[in-house]
Design a protein around this motif. Structure first.
Motif: not given
Length: 143
Positions: A58-65, A114-119
């Protein structure tokens, strides 16, 4: 050859995990998406919670969107929450406007994914994403 091949996505994830180990971060989930928002690769470290695939993507998708790193997406969400809500709605809830999504640019400056990371904390997630992207020979665009 695609602009973001699987081998490079795996390299990004490995380098992001290495940065996480260097910084002693909590277990991470890392999603790598191509420019069209399609998942190329995902890995979750042992001990990471079960929603890390969705959160990191979701973080990566938001950046791309939106066309900007999630640091700016998060700021944008605070300024214009109705617009981000609408974008999230039309994307089927796939946009997570939180720091930790970083655009991947090739040598010519084109966005190739895009890369999205969560943790961990959002700032630490972003640092690991940047390290992964740069280790794979691309330019990281966090914001």
């Amino acid at each position: 050859m695609t602009a973001l091949p699987l081998e490079k996505a795996i390299e990004i994830i490995g380098a992001a995990f290495a940065k996480g180990a260097d910084l002693k971060l909590k277990p991470l989930g890392v999603s790598v998406l191509d420019a069209g928002g399609h998942l190329v690769a995902f890995q979750r470290q042992d001990g990471a919670s079960f929603l890390r695939p969705q959160m990191s993507a979701g973080k990566a998708y938001g950046a791309l969107a939106i066309g900007m790193g999630s640091r700016r997406v998060e700021a944008f969400a605070k300024e214009r929450p109705h617009l981000i809500t609408g974008i999230s709605d039309v994307s089927g809830g796939r946009v997570l406007p939180v720091v930790g999504g970083v655009l991947i640019r090739d040598k010519a400056g084109a966005v190739i994914g895009a890369v999205g990371i969560s943790g961990d904390t959002s700032d630490n997630d972003e640092a690991a994403a940047i390290a992964g992207i740069e280790a794979a020979g691309f330019t990281a665009d966090p914001g």
